[in-house]
Design an enzyme around this catalytic site. Structure first.
Site, PDB file in Angstrom:
ATOM      1  CE  LYS A  28      10.036 -42.654 -50.625  1.00 54.25           C
ATOM      2  NZ  LYS A  28       9.439 -42.913 -51.946  1.00 54.25           N
ATOM      3  CG  ASN A  29      12.422 -43.496 -54.040  1.00 56.76           C
ATOM      4  OD1 ASN A  29      11.502 -43.989 -53.392  1.00 56.76           O
ATOM      5  ND2 ASN A  29      12.412 -42.239 -54.469  1.00 56.76           N
ATOM      6  CB  CYS A 123       2.946 -38.700 -52.866  1.00 59.92           C
ATOM      7  SG  CYS A 123       3.735 -39.033 -51.297  1.00 59.92           S
ATOM      8  NE  ARG A 128       3.800 -40.488 -58.850  1.00 58.72           N
ATOM      9  CZ  ARG A 128       4.519 -40.851 -57.804  1.00 58.72           C
ATOM     10  NH1 ARG A 128       4.023 -40.750 -56.600  1.00 58.72           N
ATOM     11  NH2 ARG A 128       5.729 -41.328 -57.969  1.00 58.72           N
ATOM     12  CG  ASP A 317      11.590 -37.120 -55.103  1.00 59.89           C
ATOM     13  OD1 ASP A 317      10.480 -36.837 -55.578  1.00 59.89           O
ATOM     14  OD2 ASP A 317      12.092 -38.265 -55.177  1.00 59.89           O
ATOM     15  NE  ARG A 410       3.692 -42.945 -48.759  1.00 58.02           N
ATOM     16  CZ  ARG A 410       2.610 -43.245 -49.460  1.00 58.02           C
ATOM     17  NH1 ARG A 410       1.547 -42.488 -49.394  1.00 58.02           N
ATOM     18  NH2 ARG A 410       2.598 -44.280 -50.247  1.00 58.02           N
TER      19      ARG A 410
END
Ligand code: EPU
Length: 429
Positions: A28-29, A123, A128, A317, A410
């Site tokens: 994903k990243n 999230c 953030r 993560d 996600r």
């Protein structure tokens, strides 16, 4: 998302019976910046091994709203054409629920001389902030105006190179500034930049297709800009790298409830810190060039002092998934989350399931093990905590319900199908 999307898991009650093979999907990243980077190209860019997950669908929708053409070729193939007219206004509804939207900031500003966007959501794992993005782009000549929850960045005569020192190492800030610098005029130096594999994958592709970038994987990246000239290599295409967090999550699952569980299509060089810690705990692993097999483990796992860190340290993560394993270790483990300040909340839920955990402050906690876990009805607060609840449900006795499955979706492609195939009774409702 119907408000009651959930996973239902029949726990194994501590038995270690999952076996077979799980194939890891594309990252994903890595996909998110790869899609954003398509704005730097005159011609169509093809991406393969793209995971089918909701964050990628959000990025696709954002790109389309900006004027790019995104074609899905099936089986993880995506072709993005963005050489024509591109807009500057991010779709508010999408961007405000999706933190990854911030990666588009550099390319959009560099391409159009302007970017208008809402404070990005996503999230809930800490404050953030986006200060590193804004101050970095100011260093490249942009002006920043904040109007309530909307930002307006302008650089009508184009960006120019500059020197940026990131006060924290940030993966997405490094990525977006690197992309902006490719189209800026002159040389940009990014200091204290992030060395994550996803940053390297992005940079290597940009280099291969004509960008001038030095120092990838180190803390100083130097980019010589193209003064607005788009990249135009012949048929630019690349494969997305394996998702190291998905891979690590399943290796941890193997240590919890697996025996001869092979996790394939991964890069073990991206998982060194996890694999070393698991070995130290007493998990027996077989590592090959693209797979890790959890063979077996000691009955009494050793506890750990876990500390998250930028790559190649232990990834934040994987902190919540690893905590589930620590509930099964014999003795007192400690957790020090150094990256985010809101990523220990899931421990209250694990406590409801039988874990003995103490949270000391937003960064530090301890876990006493081993404790059997039991069924519970829980709600995911974010992607990685949601995955941790699935792991906890797998090791627990009884039927665990994890509400808010969309958070997990996600980032994890077809997770219930992958886990069913190795013997876990899990369904999505
Ligand atoms: N930070 C600032 N100001 C900023 C940006 C970041 O202070 O403007 C701070 C953050 O608050 C945090 C630290 O810098 O304390 C590092 O955060 P970073 O910016 O590296 O995180 P990110 O780029 O927003 C990416 C991943 C995250 C992953 C982190 C850390 C993507 C799209 N997201 O986020 O992935 O946790 O790096 O490795 O690449 C996930 O996949 O579940 C996820 C959250």
């Amino acid at each position: 998302m119907d408000g009651d999307d959930k996973f239902i898991i029949e726990g194994l009650g501590g038995k270690r019976t999952l076996t077979g093979e799980i194939k890891v999907s594309g990252s994903k990243n890595d996909t998110l910046p790869a899609m954003a980077a398509t704005l730097l190209y005159q011609n169509a860019v093809t991406l393969t091994n793209v995971p089918e997950i909701s964050d990628i669908r959000s990025m696709k929708a954002l790109l389309e709203k900006l004027g790019a053409k995104v074609e899905e070729g099936g089986r993880g193939r995506l072709r993005v054409t963005a050489g024509g007219k591109i807009g500057s206004v991010f779709d508010t509804d999408i961007a405000k629920h999706f933190r990854g939207s911030i990666i588009l900031l550099g390319p959009v500003l560099a391409r159009t001389g302007q970017a208008i966007f809402p404070h990005p959501g996503g999230c809930v794992i800490g404050e953030r902030p986006i200060d590193l993005f804004l101050s970095g782009l100011e260093k490249l000549g942009a002006t920043v105006q904040e109007n309530g929850k909307t930002y307006l960045l302008r650089a009508p005569r184009g960006l120019r190179g500059g020197e940026i020192f990131f006060k924290h190492q940030s993966v997405t800030a490094t990525e977006t500034l690197m992309m902006a610098a490719v189209l800026a005029k002159g040389k940009t130096v990014l200091k204290n930049s992030a060395p994550e594999p996803e940053v390297i994958a992005l940079g290597e592709f940009l280099i291969k297709t004509g960008a001038k970038i030095k120092g990838l994987g180190t803390s100083t990246i130097e980019i010589t800009g193209r003064a607005g000239k788009l990249l135009s290599a012949k048929n630019p295409s690349r494969a997305i790298i394996p998702d190291r967090i998905e891979a690590g999550s399943f290796v941890i699952l193997g240590a919890l409830v697996g025996q001869n569980l092979k996790i394939s299509h991964l890069d073990p060089k991206h998982l060194e810190s996890l694999l070393n810690l698991l070995t130290e705990m007493g998990v027996k692993l077989k590592v090959s060039s693209n797979a890790v097999t959890v063979l077996d483990r000691a009955e009494a796992l050793k506890p750990l002092a876990l500390r998250t860190h930028e790559f190649p340290g232990f990834p934040t993560d994987l902190q919540a998934p690893m905590a589930v394993l620590l509930t099964q270790a014999s003795g007192r483990s400690t957790i020090f989350e150094t990256i985010f300040e809101g990523r220990l909340g899931y421990l209250e839920t694990l406590k409801m399931m039988g874990a003995q955990a103490t949270v000391y402050n937003p960064h530090q906690a301890s876990i006493e093990g081993p404790t059997p876990l039991h069924r519970e009805e829980v709600t995911s607060p974010d992607l990685r905590a949601g995955l941790a609840y699935i792991l906890a449900g797998a090791v627990a006795s009884g039927r665990t319900v994890v509400h808010n499955s969309h958070y997990v979706e996600r980032g994890y492609e077809k997770i219930e199908t992958k886990l069913q195939a190795v013997g876990l009774k899990i369904e999505k409702k």
